[in-house]
Motif scaffolding. Structure first.
Motif, mmCIF file in Angstrom:
data_model
loop_
_atom_site.group_PDB
_atom_site.id
_atom_site.type_symbol
_atom_site.label_atom_id
_atom_site.label_comp_id
_atom_site.label_asym_id
_atom_site.label_seq_id
_atom_site.Cartn_x
_atom_site.Cartn_y
_atom_site.Cartn_z
ATOM 1 N N PHE A 62 6.910 -4.830 11.002
ATOM 2 C CA PHE A 62 5.548 -4.314 11.015
ATOM 3 C C PHE A 62 4.501 -5.418 11.088
ATOM 4 C CE2 PHE A 62 7.938 -0.760 9.398
ATOM 5 C CZ PHE A 62 7.311 0.335 9.974
ATOM 6 N N GLY A 63 4.942 -6.671 11.155
ATOM 7 C CA GLY A 63 3.995 -7.770 11.324
ATOM 8 C C GLY A 63 2.999 -7.846 10.188
ATOM 9 N N LYS A 64 1.737 -8.147 10.536
ATOM 10 C CA LYS A 64 0.682 -8.251 9.536
ATOM 11 C C LYS A 64 0.089 -6.870 9.252
ATOM 12 C CE LYS A 64 -0.623 -12.998 10.680
ATOM 13 N NZ LYS A 64 -1.731 -13.918 11.074
ATOM 14 N N PHE A 65 0.039 -6.514 8.000
ATOM 15 C CA PHE A 65 -0.567 -5.255 7.596
ATOM 16 C C PHE A 65 -1.336 -5.488 6.306
ATOM 17 C CE2 PHE A 65 3.807 -5.435 6.084
ATOM 18 C CZ PHE A 65 3.662 -5.196 4.729
ATOM 19 N N ARG A 66 -2.217 -4.585 5.996
ATOM 20 C CA ARG A 66 -3.044 -4.731 4.802
ATOM 21 C C ARG A 66 -2.162 -4.698 3.544
ATOM 22 N NH1 ARG A 66 -8.222 -0.964 4.127
ATOM 23 N NH2 ARG A 66 -8.754 -2.221 5.986
ATOM 24 N N GLY A 67 -2.314 -5.705 2.726
ATOM 25 C CA GLY A 67 -1.523 -5.787 1.503
ATOM 26 C C GLY A 67 -0.190 -6.478 1.680
ATOM 27 N N ARG A 68 0.028 -7.121 2.837
ATOM 28 C CA ARG A 68 1.313 -7.775 3.077
ATOM 29 C C ARG A 68 1.570 -8.890 2.058
ATOM 30 N NH1 ARG A 68 4.993 -9.133 7.310
ATOM 31 N NH2 ARG A 68 5.763 -11.256 7.043
ATOM 32 N N THR A 69 0.536 -9.704 1.788
ATOM 33 C CA THR A 69 0.711 -10.811 0.842
ATOM 34 C C THR A 69 1.030 -10.291 -0.551
ATOM 35 O OG1 THR A 69 -0.852 -12.149 2.124
ATOM 36 C CG2 THR A 69 -0.358 -12.863 -0.122
ATOM 37 N N LEU A 70 0.334 -9.247 -0.965
ATOM 38 C CA LEU A 70 0.602 -8.656 -2.275
ATOM 39 C C LEU A 70 2.007 -8.064 -2.320
ATOM 40 C CD1 LEU A 70 -0.335 -7.756 -5.089
ATOM 41 C CD2 LEU A 70 -1.290 -5.702 -4.017
ATOM 42 N N PHE A 71 2.396 -7.386 -1.252
ATOM 43 C CA PHE A 71 3.731 -6.784 -1.184
ATOM 44 C C PHE A 71 4.815 -7.859 -1.266
ATOM 45 C CE2 PHE A 71 7.377 -5.386 1.398
ATOM 46 C CZ PHE A 71 7.749 -4.248 0.699
ATOM 47 N N ALA A 72 4.639 -8.949 -0.520
ATOM 48 C CA ALA A 72 5.620 -10.034 -0.552
ATOM 49 C C ALA A 72 5.692 -10.666 -1.932
ATOM 50 C CB ALA A 72 5.269 -11.087 0.492
ATOM 51 N N GLY A 73 4.535 -10.815 -2.577
ATOM 52 C CA GLY A 73 4.527 -11.391 -3.923
ATOM 53 C C GLY A 73 5.217 -10.499 -4.940
ATOM 54 N N LEU A 74 4.972 -9.186 -4.837
ATOM 55 C CA LEU A 74 5.613 -8.256 -5.770
ATOM 56 C C LEU A 74 7.123 -8.201 -5.552
ATOM 57 C CD1 LEU A 74 3.036 -5.313 -5.731
ATOM 58 C CD2 LEU A 74 3.404 -7.006 -7.529
ATOM 59 N N MET A 75 7.563 -8.283 -4.304
ATOM 60 C CA MET A 75 8.990 -8.248 -4.021
ATOM 61 C C MET A 75 9.695 -9.525 -4.474
ATOM 62 S SD MET A 75 9.796 -5.334 -2.717
ATOM 63 C CE MET A 75 11.377 -5.631 -1.922
ATOM 64 N N SER A 76 8.968 -10.633 -4.481
ATOM 65 C CA SER A 76 9.568 -11.912 -4.873
ATOM 66 C C SER A 76 9.436 -12.203 -6.357
ATOM 67 C CB SER A 76 8.922 -13.053 -4.079
ATOM 68 O OG SER A 76 9.052 -12.852 -2.689
ATOM 69 N N ALA A 77 8.603 -11.469 -7.062
ATOM 70 C CA ALA A 77 8.353 -11.755 -8.476
ATOM 71 C C ALA A 77 9.619 -11.733 -9.329
ATOM 72 C CB ALA A 77 7.319 -10.776 -9.034
ATOM 73 N N PRO A 78 10.539 -10.755 -9.156
ATOM 74 C CA PRO A 78 11.743 -10.764 -9.994
ATOM 75 C C PRO A 78 12.612 -11.998 -9.832
ATOM 76 C CG PRO A 78 11.447 -8.612 -8.983
ATOM 77 C CD PRO A 78 10.452 -9.533 -8.341
ATOM 78 N N LEU A 79 12.454 -12.742 -8.724
ATOM 79 C CA LEU A 79 13.257 -13.945 -8.522
ATOM 80 C C LEU A 79 12.882 -15.038 -9.511
ATOM 81 C CD1 LEU A 79 13.190 -14.155 -4.621
ATOM 82 C CD2 LEU A 79 15.097 -13.410 -6.046
#
Length: 262
Positions: free
Chosen positions: A86-103
């Protein structure tokens, strides 16, 4: 190879694997004291398979591991599709950060947060009712999804888009292309992600301790409670069986990988 590098290599192997071989040797100890050698015996393997508490805990860990790995793989796959396709979409940075947080989040913090979430949800809507297998599974899916995403996202990013474009040109819809073209290509990464999530779930102690309830003691929790005083020979036998299963799985994976490459 220079002598220093050879010495460093074998010293590293000894540091990693010598304790494992010592544990395997003491699993055949006839003595009740795990740290005192009393002769060779396979008695504790028989005792292990007659211990209902250990067998029940192992069965609970297997069920939670399979469910958690499956759920985490589905969510991780959806997350990888969103990040890559989906390339760049609104909230992509936040989504990536939330998905990586448990790491990077300490497991203690994750366990406490999930425990407070489950307690608040039970008080507000009555679900989940108490802590047990369901809460452990949800908690494990939460932190395993990030690891699955790390495995799947690079594989999807490196996939040849021309295969999907050719499928679309031949009349296949996006859903058909995804199931008949994309999934078979990234199937090895999906299997790897599932196995990684299963191992993480099966091995987890901290998060499971916070989210477990009566009758939902996992195998790591049981082992930890048994070794607080001393390591018993039956725990050595259990660890040896787990090592054997993991080694057989590794050999099988190498065998199938070699057959595919040939």
């Amino acid at each position: 190879m220079p002598r220093f590098l050879k010495f460093s290599l074998w010293a590293g192997f000894a540091f990693l694997y010598a304790p494992i071989f010592v544990l395997i040797g003491y699993s055949f100890n006839a003595s009740r004291r795990g740290s005192v050698w009393g002769g060779f015996s396979t008695h504790w393997y028989g005792e292990l398979f007659r211990d209902e508490q250990i067998l029940n805990a192992a069965w609970i860990s297997l069920k939670i591991g399979v469910l958690s790995a499956t759920g985490a793989t589905i969510l991780g796959l959806l997350g990888a599709v969103a990040m890559v396709r989906f390339g760049k979409f609104r909230g992509r940075t936040l989504f990536a950060g939330l998905m990586s947080a448990p790491l990077v989040m300490p497991e203690v913090i994750t366990g406490i947060s999930l425990l407070l979430l489950f307690i608040s949800a039970e008080q507000l809507i009555g679900w989940p009712a108490g802590r047990g297998l369901l809460t452990i599974t949800i908690a494990h899916i939460t932190f395993c999804t990030a690891f699955v995403l790390v495995v799947l996202q690079p594989r999807m990013a490196s996939m040849e888009r021309s295969l999907e474009e050719a499928s679309r040109d031949l009349g296949a819809g996006p859903v058909t292309t995804f199931f008949l073209v994309t999934l078979p290509v990234i199937a090895p990464a999906i299997v790897s992600g599932w196995l990684l999530a299963f191992i993480l779930s099966f091995d987890d102690l901290v998060i499971a301790s916070f989210t477990a309830g009566p009758g939902s003691t996992t195998l790591p929790m049981l082992i930890f409670s048994k070794i607080k005083i001393a390591v018993s020979p039956d725990i050595n036998a259990l660890a040896t069986i787990i090592i054997l299963v993991a080694a057989l799985g590794l050999v099988a994976a190498m065998f199938f990988s070699r057959r595919q490459s040939d």
